[in-house]
Design an enzyme around this catalytic site. Sequence first.
Site, PDB file in Angstrom:
ATOM      1  N   ASP A 144      31.011  58.471  36.566  1.00  8.97           N
ATOM      2  CA  ASP A 144      31.331  57.049  36.708  1.00  8.97           C
ATOM      3  C   ASP A 144      31.933  56.853  38.100  1.00  8.97           C
ATOM      4  OD1 ASP A 144      32.834  54.641  34.473  1.00  8.97           O
ATOM      5  OD2 ASP A 144      32.587  54.495  36.637  1.00  8.97           O
ATOM      6  N   TYR A 167      32.014  48.579  43.035  1.00 10.64           N
ATOM      7  CA  TYR A 167      31.646  47.541  44.010  1.00 10.64           C
ATOM      8  C   TYR A 167      32.584  47.612  45.236  1.00 10.64           C
ATOM      9  CZ  TYR A 167      28.768  45.145  40.429  1.00 10.64           C
ATOM     10  OH  TYR A 167      27.836  44.819  39.483  1.00 10.64           O
ATOM     11  N   ASP A 218      26.968  51.901  37.553  1.00 16.60           N
ATOM     12  CA  ASP A 218      27.771  52.959  38.182  1.00 16.60           C
ATOM     13  C   ASP A 218      27.973  54.198  37.326  1.00 16.60           C
ATOM     14  OD1 ASP A 218      29.853  52.199  36.441  1.00 16.60           O
ATOM     15  OD2 ASP A 218      31.373  52.496  37.979  1.00 16.60           O
ATOM     16  N   GLU A 219      27.166  54.325  36.262  1.00 15.58           N
ATOM     17  CA  GLU A 219      27.334  55.508  35.407  1.00 15.58           C
ATOM     18  C   GLU A 219      26.019  56.245  35.206  1.00 15.58           C
ATOM     19  OE1 GLU A 219      29.583  54.575  31.801  1.00 15.58           O
ATOM     20  OE2 GLU A 219      30.468  52.913  32.908  1.00 15.58           O
ATOM     21  N   ARG A 237      45.070  48.673  43.269  1.00 16.31           N
ATOM     22  CA  ARG A 237      45.558  49.032  41.926  1.00 16.31           C
ATOM     23  C   ARG A 237      46.966  49.617  42.000  1.00 16.31           C
ATOM     24  NH1 ARG A 237      40.163  51.356  38.638  1.00 16.31           N
ATOM     25  NH2 ARG A 237      38.721  49.955  39.692  1.00 16.31           N
TER      26      ARG A 237
HETATM   27  N1  DCP Z   1      31.773  44.875  36.868  1.00 15.55           N
HETATM   28  C1  DCP Z   1      31.414  43.526  36.772  1.00 15.55           C
HETATM   29  N2  DCP Z   1      31.954  42.753  35.781  1.00 15.55           N
HETATM   30  C2  DCP Z   1      32.834  43.265  34.912  1.00 15.55           C
HETATM   31  C3  DCP Z   1      33.193  44.626  34.991  1.00 15.55           C
HETATM   32  C4  DCP Z   1      32.644  45.417  35.994  1.00 15.55           C
HETATM   33  O1  DCP Z   1      30.630  43.040  37.583  1.00 15.55           O
HETATM   34  N3  DCP Z   1      33.341  42.494  33.968  1.00 15.55           N
HETATM   35  C5  DCP Z   1      31.199  45.680  37.967  1.00 15.55           C
HETATM   36  C6  DCP Z   1      32.221  45.936  39.039  1.00 15.55           C
HETATM   37  C7  DCP Z   1      32.560  47.381  38.934  1.00 15.55           C
HETATM   38  C8  DCP Z   1      31.314  47.972  38.310  1.00 15.55           C
HETATM   39  O2  DCP Z   1      30.797  46.953  37.484  1.00 15.55           O
HETATM   40  O3  DCP Z   1      32.837  47.940  40.208  1.00 15.55           O
HETATM   41  C9  DCP Z   1      31.574  49.231  37.503  1.00 15.55           C
HETATM   42  O4  DCP Z   1      32.480  48.968  36.436  1.00 15.55           O
HETATM   43  P1  DCP Z   1      33.585  49.996  35.986  1.00 15.55           P
HETATM   44  O5  DCP Z   1      34.087  49.546  34.677  1.00 15.55           O
HETATM   45  O6  DCP Z   1      33.067  51.384  36.086  1.00 15.55           O
HETATM   46  O7  DCP Z   1      34.775  49.776  37.005  1.00 15.55           O
HETATM   47  P2  DCP Z   1      34.950  50.314  38.472  1.00 15.55           P
HETATM   48  O8  DCP Z   1      33.881  51.266  38.863  1.00 15.55           O
HETATM   49  O9  DCP Z   1      35.111  49.146  39.377  1.00 15.55           O
HETATM   50  O10 DCP Z   1      36.350  51.037  38.400  1.00 15.55           O
HETATM   51  P3  DCP Z   1      36.692  52.482  37.809  1.00 15.55           P
HETATM   52  O11 DCP Z   1      37.183  53.270  38.976  1.00 15.55           O
HETATM   53  O12 DCP Z   1      37.798  52.216  36.838  1.00 15.55           O
HETATM   54  O13 DCP Z   1      35.477  53.031  37.164  1.00 15.55           O
HETATM   55 MG    MG Z   2      33.370  52.905  37.643  1.00 15.68          MG
HETATM   56 MG    MG Z   3      31.552  52.272  34.808  1.00 18.11          MG
END
Ligand code: DCP
Ligand code: MG
Ligand code: MG
Length: 575
Positions: A85, A90, A177-178, A122
């Site tokens: 992940d 983004y 992203d996974e 964060r």
């Molecule tokens: N995303 C989105 N709308 C949401 C949640 C996430 O568009 N409600 C997008 C933005 C994130 C991406 O999906 O960057 C991946 O989601 P993740 O839950 O994996 O979160 P992140 O990668 O941003 O953070 P982490 O480091 O916790 O994985």
């Molecule tokens: Mg992520």
């Molecule tokens: Mg994710």
Amino acid sequence: MSPKHQGLKRRHPNKTSKVHQDDSGDESDDLVNESGSEGDGQQDDQESEDQKDKNFQADEPHFTVPGDAWMLLPADHRRVIIHLDADCFYAQVEMVRDPSLRDKPLGVKQKNLMVTSNYVARSMGVKKSMWIKEALEALPDLILIDGSDLTHYRQCSSEISAVVRTFTVDVERLGLDENFADVTEILEDYIEESDPNKIEGHVYGDKEPDETLPGDPCGCGCRERLIAGALVAKKIRQQIVKATGITCCAGVAHNKLLAKLVSGYYKPDQQTVLFPWLVHQLMNSLNLTRSIPGIGSTMCKTLEELGIHTVKDLQNSSLALLHSKFDDETSKRLRDLSFGIDDAPVRRSGRPQTIGLEDAFRKVNSIDVVQSKYLTLLERLLKLLKEDGRIPSTLRVCVRKFDTKKKFGNRESRQTPILPSLFASGVQNVGENTRATLMNQVMELFHKMVDTSKEFHLTLLSIGFTKFIERASHENSISRFFFKRKRSETEEQDINEEKGEKSGHLKSFSTFSSVNNSKIHSLELYLESCSESDSYSSEGGRNTQGSMNIKDMLSKSHNHSIGKKDFKNIKGKFQ
Ligand code: DCP
Ligand code: MG
Ligand code: MG
């Protein structure tokens, strides 16, 4: 105790502040009774049982194992699955594009929501998924970038998956992203290369970094395989950084559910391995059923109707109770998941099964606005289709109706076959006729769902193309691939989807039904299947430019018939 396991330290690249949840509980009796009968083939071997007992007692001072329940689980530990992940995905893509942002607090927004924030933000209290207003109140210096255009994220996402595929072809993408990778088949080389006394990254259940690496209470070889799997995970992560500049977290375990559960245990840019003897502890540390990946909100609601709120409730529930709401397969799978058992294979992802776009809003109650929004979506969708290159055979349209009783409204969708002649010249240069016909089809489907002679209130519109036909490179005649459709990988995936629908597959299509030969199902299906292209929401919906200015052009919308000329005019207004 095997000498090679004695008094050895494991490698820990990073310390972490993450607090372990350490609630081992003791529900082992149930688990043993329920699953013991199926066995795992290990119990017949008395010698290895004895060895297991010895290792278990001698090498396990740190872990609370509820009896020997884990040994009796029907799940086998033959596979090694890695879940990856990307960290603050983004935001990282934006930081790679503009490295000057690296050390600054950064958020990526879509409409009023900050969909993610980087780890600098964060650490200053700005978590992901905050409202923009809220985030700026917490941190006025927060830099916000508009993330409505997913182009770069999609591109980077494909690059990451491509890197993972250089290790194994068994890669399944999940959202943007996974990735899951089944590395079982490639372990041999890495077993030789890895040091059985050291493990890359963290081990779930450690209370201190650098704890002595546990012995092998299982005896099936999973310890050795998972150590090698951790090495593969590290190499994949390193390679991803090299190729894309993006850091990821990884979870390594013997099934998809567990790999996903542990991958976020230490963040960012870290990895965690779960050994089978701590599965019970991990599952007992979870609270609500929705914390289990694979149990979606609809499923949770149904479980709640049965009085099942927590993972423990689910573990203690009888199959008979679950049968009152779910079919056999789903009931069993739910129970299995609650114990960390998941035999779902890593399904190789090809290209997405659906290319879809959606737009969400507070209120749309006029047919003109509906039509202009669908038009915008269609234009964007045709661009994506052009990039993809495949020819779709089905058009799907979805609406979400506002409902005071339901927080997320009522989603409904309809689909219809696309005439093969529409894309007779491919998807590269779609002409006005085709556009107009598609738009008519969209509106026809829309009118089947919404009675516009009465008041209506919509909060989401979406359209998508699905059931793609791959054009074989050696086939020159266009008619060949329309009429002699061979079962491509994509179509097989669709067939699998159908199977899922019929068997009440988790997170799938419980509302599936058939009306006038077109299928109705929840948008959950739609979003699931288009997860590769648009896992959350799309840029298509962001552009409302011009949507209020074309009223006159859309006067024919009520009889949902748009001529070629009209379409040209309408389109012109958007450019
Ligand atoms: N995303 C989105 N709308 C949401 C949640 C996430 O568009 N409600 C997008 C933005 C994130 C991406 O999906 O960057 C991946 O989601 P993740 O839950 O994996 O979160 P992140 O990668 O941003 O953070 P982490 O480091 O916790 O994985
Ligand atoms: Mg992520
Ligand atoms: Mg994710």
